[in-house]
Scaffold this motif. Structure first.
Motif, PDB file in Angstrom:
ATOM      1  N   ASN A   1      -4.562  -4.245  16.753  1.00 18.83           N
ATOM      2  CA  ASN A   1      -5.839  -4.875  17.015  1.00 18.83           C
ATOM      3  C   ASN A   1      -6.736  -4.086  17.155  1.00 18.83           C
ATOM      4  N   VAL A   2      -7.863  -4.034  16.112  1.00 13.78           N
ATOM      5  CA  VAL A   2      -8.819  -2.799  16.105  1.00 13.78           C
ATOM      6  C   VAL A   2     -10.400  -3.807  15.781  1.00 13.78           C
ATOM      7  N   ASP A   3     -11.064  -3.683  16.810  1.00 15.27           N
ATOM      8  CA  ASP A   3     -12.437  -4.317  16.483  1.00 15.27           C
ATOM      9  C   ASP A   3     -13.171  -3.367  15.626  1.00 15.27           C
ATOM     10  N   LEU A   4     -13.051  -3.877  14.190  1.00 19.45           N
ATOM     11  CA  LEU A   4     -13.686  -3.074  13.424  1.00 19.45           C
ATOM     12  C   LEU A   4     -15.114  -2.899  13.136  1.00 19.45           C
ATOM     13  N   THR A   5     -15.860  -4.131  13.612  1.00 21.59           N
ATOM     14  CA  THR A   5     -17.371  -3.981  13.370  1.00 21.59           C
ATOM     15  C   THR A   5     -17.654  -3.114  14.838  1.00 21.59           C
ATOM     16  N   ALA A   6     -17.154  -2.842  15.698  1.00 23.85           N
ATOM     17  CA  ALA A   6     -17.443  -1.886  16.855  1.00 23.85           C
ATOM     18  C   ALA A   6     -17.152  -0.509  16.397  1.00 23.85           C
TER      19      ALA A   6
ATOM     20  N   GLU B   1     -20.436   0.164  14.204  1.00 21.45           N
ATOM     21  CA  GLU B   1     -21.539   0.337  14.890  1.00 21.45           C
ATOM     22  C   GLU B   1     -21.213   1.949  15.613  1.00 21.45           C
TER      23      GLU B   1
ATOM     24  N   GLU C   1      -7.046  -5.067   7.174  1.00 28.38           N
ATOM     25  CA  GLU C   1      -7.077  -4.816   8.497  1.00 28.38           C
ATOM     26  C   GLU C   1      -6.987  -3.309   8.858  1.00 28.38           C
TER      27      GLU C   1
ATOM     28  N   ARG D   1     -10.093   5.323  20.690  1.00 23.30           N
ATOM     29  CA  ARG D   1      -9.304   4.186  20.902  1.00 23.30           C
ATOM     30  C   ARG D   1      -7.663   4.590  20.802  1.00 23.30           C
TER      31      ARG D   1
END
Length: 330
Positions: free
Chosen positions: A2-7, A10, A31, A72
């Motif tokens: 589970n990785v927040d790609l948008t973060a 940024e 993903e 992360r």
């Protein structure tokens, strides 16, 4: 996974970008897979016709992405690509586990250039320069009033040499945001706040560099005094010549460029690139010879380094929104 790609994007876009052009684009192929692309429409066709600065910017953005992944607990399997076209594929990262956090990552959140005059150097600043020099063998640091005066003179002369080309000045002005009313003031390019220009100074810069005023001012010897940055150079604790192996790719140089910058910030100092010293080959070669830097090295850029004045408030970063950096997969 589970990785927040948008973060991640940024964080990657905190990396330095030459003239703050921000040519790097990101595509989520799935993903776990991110492809970095170059937006070739965002090039300095006059100042950087071969796209070398864009390659450095892409390398810095990639390094920023890897720092964000490491924070992360992640890493990446990397594949270099040779794309073409308006959006040129450069590198593909397949996210994997096993990353080790990097001490530089927190510094990416506050890193910024400082383009004004520095605070008067003290012993602590010179000790910090010694620390930076030891940590970065690819930085040759020059100190002392006479040496800084010499580099200031060389810098002003090189600046005038390139500014006398009308097309160069026009391109430079196209990436300068001299008024807060400029529609791209907070998005890209170099705005007045980041150049540490007062409203009057910003207005003057636009006039002096303009197509009509500059030739006239230059003909009567007034252009150079008006654009001179010698005072800012002399205010520095030192000037660092950043040199890398001649055979190194611009992409890899960009990765190292980012880490060197973070090393300066970690030592408690700020920097301002003096890229024109590397952009004029005759000047670059002269500085390498004068400082006994080997013929197997290239001058990437120079930095003036010092301490931000007390009370300086860093303006917000001018960056494109993340959604504009993301390219949809076909």
């Amino acid at each position: 996974m589970n990785v927040d790609l948008t973060a991640l994007i940024e964080a990657a876009n905190r990396a330095p970008s030459v003239h703050n052009i921000q040519p790097t684009r990101f595509r989520f192929d799935d993903e776990r897979t991110i492809t970095l692309l170059e937006d070739t429409s965002r090039r300095l066709l006059v100042g950087d016709p071969e796209g070398k600065d864009n390659q450095k910017s892409l390398g810095a953005a990639f390094e920023g992405l890897m720092l964000a992944l490491a924070a992360r607990g992640l890493g990446g399997e990397v594949q270099k690509l040779k794309g073409d076209g308006d959006l040129r594929e450069t590198i593909c990262v397949r996210i994997a586990t096993g990353g080790v956090s990097d001490a530089f990552e927190p510094i990416t959140r506050t890193r910024a250039s400082y383009r004004g005059a520095f605070a008067k150097p003290n012993d602590v600043d010179h000790a910090a320069l010694a620390q930076i020099s030891e940590a970065c063998p690819d930085l040759h640091i020059v100190e002392g009033p006479d040496a800084l005066q010499h580099i200031a003179r060389v810098f002003d002369d090189a600046s005038m040499e390139v500014l006398r080309a009308p097309a160069y000045r026009a391109e430079l002005l196209s990436w300068m945001r001299l008024s807060p009313k400029h529609p791209r003031y907070e998005r890209d390019g170099l705005n007045a706040a980041h150049m540490a220009l007062s409203p009057i100074e910003a207005l003057g810069a636009g006039v002096v560099l303009g197509p009509k005023a500059f030739p006239l001012l230059d003909s009567v010897g007034l252009a150079e005094p008006l654009i001179s940055e010698s005072g800012k150079v002399r205010s520095a604790a030192g000037v660092a010549l950043f040199h890398r192996p001649v055979e190194e790719t611009e992409f890899e140089t960009g990765r190292r460029f980012y880490r060197v910058w973070l090393e300066v910030e970690r030592a408690g100092l700020a920097l301002c690139p003096m890229s024109v010293l590397a952009d004029v080959p005759r000047v670059a070669q002269g500085l390498l010879r004068e400082n006994a830097i080997g013929a197997d090295r290239k001058l990437v850029t120079a930095f003036r380094i010092g301490r931000r004045p007390q009370g300086w408030n860093q303006p917000p970063r001018a960056r494109l929104p993340v959604d504009e950096l993301i390219v949809k997969a076909a």
